[in-house]
Design a protein around this motif. Structure first.
Motif, PDB file in Angstrom:
ATOM      1  N   THR A  28      51.875  40.292  50.410  1.00  0.00           N
ATOM      2  CA  THR A  28      51.289  40.884  49.211  1.00  0.00           C
ATOM      3  C   THR A  28      50.031  40.098  48.876  1.00  0.00           C
ATOM      4  O   THR A  28      50.093  38.886  48.650  1.00  0.00           O
ATOM      5  CB  THR A  28      52.271  40.826  48.034  1.00  0.00           C
ATOM      6  OG1 THR A  28      53.456  41.564  48.374  1.00  0.00           O
ATOM      7  CG2 THR A  28      51.651  41.426  46.777  1.00  0.00           C
ATOM      8  N   LEU A  29      48.871  40.771  48.860  1.00  0.00           N
ATOM      9  CA  LEU A  29      47.616  40.053  48.687  1.00  0.00           C
ATOM     10  C   LEU A  29      46.552  40.928  48.057  1.00  0.00           C
ATOM     11  O   LEU A  29      46.683  42.145  47.961  1.00  0.00           O
ATOM     12  CB  LEU A  29      47.121  39.519  50.041  1.00  0.00           C
ATOM     13  CG  LEU A  29      46.969  40.528  51.205  1.00  0.00           C
ATOM     14  CD1 LEU A  29      45.659  41.278  51.119  1.00  0.00           C
ATOM     15  CD2 LEU A  29      47.083  39.827  52.537  1.00  0.00           C
ATOM     16  N   VAL A  30      45.486  40.275  47.616  1.00  0.00           N
ATOM     17  CA  VAL A  30      44.287  40.953  47.123  1.00  0.00           C
ATOM     18  C   VAL A  30      43.152  39.955  47.275  1.00  0.00           C
ATOM     19  O   VAL A  30      43.377  38.733  47.154  1.00  0.00           O
ATOM     20  CB  VAL A  30      44.462  41.398  45.653  1.00  0.00           C
ATOM     21  CG1 VAL A  30      44.435  40.227  44.691  1.00  0.00           C
ATOM     22  CG2 VAL A  30      43.420  42.441  45.258  1.00  0.00           C
ATOM     23  N   PRO A  31      41.932  40.386  47.583  1.00  0.00           N
ATOM     24  CA  PRO A  31      40.829  39.434  47.666  1.00  0.00           C
ATOM     25  C   PRO A  31      40.693  38.631  46.365  1.00  0.00           C
ATOM     26  O   PRO A  31      40.790  39.181  45.264  1.00  0.00           O
ATOM     27  CB  PRO A  31      39.610  40.339  47.898  1.00  0.00           C
ATOM     28  CG  PRO A  31      40.169  41.523  48.619  1.00  0.00           C
ATOM     29  CD  PRO A  31      41.510  41.748  47.996  1.00  0.00           C
ATOM     30  N   HIS A  32      40.461  37.334  46.527  1.00  0.00           N
ATOM     31  CA  HIS A  32      40.383  36.450  45.360  1.00  0.00           C
ATOM     32  C   HIS A  32      39.234  36.819  44.435  1.00  0.00           C
ATOM     33  O   HIS A  32      39.256  36.468  43.238  1.00  0.00           O
ATOM     34  CB  HIS A  32      40.238  34.994  45.813  1.00  0.00           C
ATOM     35  CG  HIS A  32      40.226  34.018  44.679  1.00  0.00           C
ATOM     36  ND1 HIS A  32      41.329  33.806  43.872  1.00  0.00           N
ATOM     37  CD2 HIS A  32      39.223  33.232  44.184  1.00  0.00           C
ATOM     38  CE1 HIS A  32      41.019  32.912  42.947  1.00  0.00           C
ATOM     39  NE2 HIS A  32      39.760  32.560  43.109  1.00  0.00           N
ATOM     40  N   ASP A  33      38.251  37.549  44.938  1.00  0.00           N
ATOM     41  CA  ASP A  33      37.137  37.976  44.088  1.00  0.00           C
ATOM     42  C   ASP A  33      37.627  38.702  42.837  1.00  0.00           C
ATOM     43  O   ASP A  33      37.047  38.561  41.755  1.00  0.00           O
ATOM     44  CB  ASP A  33      36.185  38.892  44.860  1.00  0.00           C
ATOM     45  CG  ASP A  33      35.285  38.129  45.820  1.00  0.00           C
ATOM     46  OD1 ASP A  33      35.077  36.924  45.594  1.00  0.00           O
ATOM     47  OD2 ASP A  33      34.808  38.742  46.788  1.00  0.00           O
ATOM     48  N   TYR A  34      38.684  39.502  42.968  1.00  0.00           N
ATOM     49  CA  TYR A  34      39.214  40.211  41.805  1.00  0.00           C
ATOM     50  C   TYR A  34      39.726  39.231  40.749  1.00  0.00           C
ATOM     51  O   TYR A  34      39.453  39.370  39.557  1.00  0.00           O
ATOM     52  CB  TYR A  34      40.358  41.143  42.215  1.00  0.00           C
ATOM     53  CG  TYR A  34      39.939  42.383  42.943  1.00  0.00           C
ATOM     54  CD1 TYR A  34      39.514  43.515  42.256  1.00  0.00           C
ATOM     55  CD2 TYR A  34      40.002  42.447  44.334  1.00  0.00           C
ATOM     56  CE1 TYR A  34      39.149  44.667  42.924  1.00  0.00           C
ATOM     57  CE2 TYR A  34      39.638  43.593  45.022  1.00  0.00           C
ATOM     58  CZ  TYR A  34      39.211  44.709  44.311  1.00  0.00           C
ATOM     59  OH  TYR A  34      38.842  45.844  44.980  1.00  0.00           O
TER      60      TYR A  34
END
Length: 230
Positions: A28-34
């Protein structure tokens, strides 16, 4: 007494990932930019894995970011799948449930890329599944992992026009786009006619953008979300 930061939920991906000694582990992940964009705008980021069992998490959120990622399943808007369409059904089910519930609660929502398309379909709209077939070019996704850059034009008096001001250059990476906006109002377009922004004036803050403001940590958009959520 210290004032709490508005809690902003960010939807996430489930994809194979590799780090350290772990290889191709479902993650489960999302780019840290968000996360950095929400934090930089004064919010407290909380990551939301796909979960279609209920929408109870909205009770503790002050705002919601529908993040980018894979294509929406075209069955959601009554179309057969095109050869180029790549979907994640578990995300579709969970995020559509979450988005509709957030709109019912009038929770502030910012949709980014796929997130804008999700808002569109939740509002009864439809998508172009492969923009190069419509536009005759691939400048909105010029190469794997490479963002396109272009100017966008915004409707005078709209929320997005007020937020963007004179700096209207955007960073994009997508091959799908809005066809029929449904109940949403189109408030931004690229020079080639591609829909770049949608809004829902029936709610206190519902904004979708086709580009990636998190990449530049754009405090105009994320700041507006956090302010609406405060």
């Amino acid at each position: 007494m210290v004032k709490m930061r508005p809690v902003i939920g960010i939807t996430t991906y489930v994809e194979p990932a590799t780090w350290g000694v772990w290889h191709n582990l479902p993650t489960t992940l999302v780019p840290h930019d968000y996360v950095a964009a929400v934090t930089g705008a004064g919010g407290r980021a909380v990551l939301l894995p796909p979960d279609d069992l209920d929408t109870d998490v909205l009770r503790i959120l002050d705002g919601l970011v529908l993040s980018g990622g894979s294509d929406l399943g075209p069955e959601l808007y009554g179309a057969p799948a095109a050869p180029q369409t790549v979907t994640r059904p578990e995300r579709d089910a969970a995020e559509m449930l979450l988005a509709r519930a957030a709109l019912t609660r009038d929770l502030p929502v910012l949709g980014v890329c796929r997130g804008m398309q999700l808002l569109t379909v939740a509002g009864g709209g439809t998508l172009h599944q492969h923009l190069p077939d419509v536009l005759g070019h691939d400048r909105h996704r010029p190469a794997p992992g490479v963002y396109g850059e272009h100017e966008a034009g915004f409707t005078p008096g709209s929320r997005i026009a007020g937020l963007m001001g004179e700096d209207t250059r955007v960073h994009c990476f997508h091959h799908q786009g809005v066809d029929d906006p449904g109940t949403l109002t189109v408030t931004g377009r690229a020079e080639d006619g591609t829909v770049e922004a949608v809004e829902d004036p029936r709610h206190r803050f519902v904004l979708g953008v086709q580009w990636h403001p998190e990449v530049t940590r754009d405090k105009r958009l994320f700041g507006a979300l956090v302010e609406a959520a405060a």
